[in-house]
Design a protein around this motif. Sequence first.
Motif, PDB file in Angstrom:
ATOM      1  N   GLU A   1       0.742  -1.292   0.119  1.00 45.12           N
ATOM      2  CA  GLU A   1      -0.052  -0.008  -0.024  1.00 45.12           C
ATOM      3  C   GLU A   1       0.683   1.216  -0.218  1.00 45.12           C
ATOM      4  N   ARG A   2       2.003   1.240   0.592  1.00 46.71           N
ATOM      5  CA  ARG A   2       2.912   2.301   0.751  1.00 46.71           C
ATOM      6  C   ARG A   2       3.566   2.589  -0.563  1.00 46.71           C
TER       7      ARG A   2
ATOM      8  N   LYS B   1       1.970   1.861  -3.485  1.00 50.86           N
ATOM      9  CA  LYS B   1       0.843   2.201  -4.084  1.00 50.86           C
ATOM     10  C   LYS B   1       0.822   3.829  -4.065  1.00 50.86           C
ATOM     11  N   LEU B   2       0.707   4.202  -2.900  1.00 51.05           N
ATOM     12  CA  LEU B   2       0.772   5.536  -2.056  1.00 51.05           C
ATOM     13  C   LEU B   2       1.738   6.426  -2.954  1.00 51.05           C
ATOM     14  N   LEU B   3       3.239   5.806  -2.688  1.00 49.19           N
ATOM     15  CA  LEU B   3       4.224   6.805  -3.431  1.00 49.19           C
ATOM     16  C   LEU B   3       4.147   6.716  -4.604  1.00 49.19           C
TER      17      LEU B   3
ATOM     18  N   LEU C   1       1.409   6.843  -6.265  1.00 49.02           N
ATOM     19  CA  LEU C   1       0.057   7.914  -6.797  1.00 49.02           C
ATOM     20  C   LEU C   1       0.611   9.114  -6.420  1.00 49.02           C
ATOM     21  N   LEU C   2       1.384   9.385  -5.272  1.00 48.88           N
ATOM     22  CA  LEU C   2       1.914  10.619  -5.157  1.00 48.88           C
ATOM     23  C   LEU C   2       2.922  11.020  -6.203  1.00 48.88           C
TER      24      LEU C   2
END
Length: 578
Positions: free
Chosen positions: A323-324, A326-328, A330-331
């Motif tokens: 998830e981290r 994916k978030l990175l 996405l960011l």
Amino acid sequence: MKKILGNVFIYFLFFIFMPAVFCSSQDLPVESQKTKLLINLTVKEAEWLETHSTIRIGLNPDSAPLEYVDKKGMHSGMASDYLKILKNRTGLKIEILPNLTRIQIIEKAKNKDLDVISFIVPTLGSSKYVSFTEPYLTFPSVIVTGRHFPFVSGMDDLAEKKVAVIKESNLLEYFKKTHPKCVLVIMNNPEEAMKAVSNGTVEAYIDDLATVTYLINKNDYKDVKVTVGSILEKESYSLGVREDWPELLSIINKTLKGISNRQSNEIYKRWVSEQAQRENERRFFLRMIFVIGGIAIGTILLVFFWNKSLQKEISERKRVESEREKLLNLLEELNKNKNRFFSIIAHDLRSPFTVLLDDIGLLMAIESVKDPEEVREIVKKIGEDADRTYKLLNNLLQWAELQMNKIHYEPTVFDLADVAEKTLDVLQLSADAKKIDINNCLLNGTDIYADPKMMETILRNLVSNAIKFTSKGGNITLSAHPVIQSAGQDKPDLSGSGLIEISVADTGLGISHENIDKLFRMGAFSSTRGTNNEKGSGLGLELCREMVEKNGGTIRIESEMEQGTIVYFTVPIGQKVN
């Protein structure tokens, strides 16, 4: 950890097999063949032995320690040891008839279906069918009561009290006649009677001292007490021999008489003291087995659940890391979009306004322009720049609203051909300026389920791009067909998915294969100028992709350099296409 579990398993096996070894070493015969003593027989007795090699004996299975059937199904108890001596000293073979009640044993003796009763209290009733040997087992009768029961000085103290008596025993009839005031409670066996006294179900239980002592030692009863004295007569047991075999009666009596006091004491000790002690040890070892087994199982379960917990924790960490990541990503994508957004505002949006301002400045100095044709060209250029700037601004605002979820998705069933026709009317001037033919092959009744405003934006951007990159005299074609996949096709299988695929095809410049994958990633591809040097921001295709996906479809591009481009996108069918 494996070494610890291995040690636990070894100890577990040790405690399982150790009792068996211990107990087997104790079950030694009372008298072996080598120590057999001969008995003096008369001629009649010797002749009888020659013609009778086997005797049938009936036994009661629940009379420990006097007689019972052990876990291996063998005849055990004090009576069995005396019968072994009889077998060794006479050479008689013994056939055991097991699991008989007292009544069944008497009945079989009456019918001559058995020859010897292993232990019986001589009574007048049974003397009609069997003859009794001299008593070979004699014990005082005792009264067993609870520890807190008042002292019993005589049988009268048990009047109106519940007294346990074994069914079919001699004491049952005796108490009915001599002590009618006692409340007799019939029990199946001595074990059940002792438990009844221990838990307070009955006040007393009367039996011989050997049986009571054996059961107290075996089960470690601490809440009972025994009254011994002249309250009751002694209980004597004999062997019962069928009355038509007086020779066998005499042979057995001689054998019993030849048994020494030392041997009798050994038999008593073996079954009343040592046997009960071995039972206690066996119970202790069984408890130890359960304890060690419980510890071993508990340890294994602990390790198992610990491993499960670790696996769960590892899986959770992996999920968090995923998830981290994916978030990175996405960011990072959002950051690229932000940079692209500001780039469009700073350059693509500012430049047209600069041109507009310059053109407007020219118009304001109209007196310096003498040629009317030149004025018309300036006005035309201002119109084109204004239109392009408006489209760019409109795309930019729609894209920003999509990112902030500000655009309301309102799908409905409508005819795509109507929306396409209105869109093409708006773009027809741009196409005519480049003498490009637009062929609208969308049939009336091409109903889809989508957001009409989004479909209008998608078509406007795709057709505008096609006009931009198509040279003068080129062609643009709009068409649609249901998605059907034939066997062996490499394209995604959308057959039966209820989708329709719309295509916008042009005969323009085309796109290289290496740039096709970059088209829908904002900031990854720089917009190129059109065939008339038209400028663009590259935002239109990104906007199309997001709107197509918002409506439940996909978008893709097929292109060859100098041979044109086809953009395909899918949307749900509203109803069957005619």
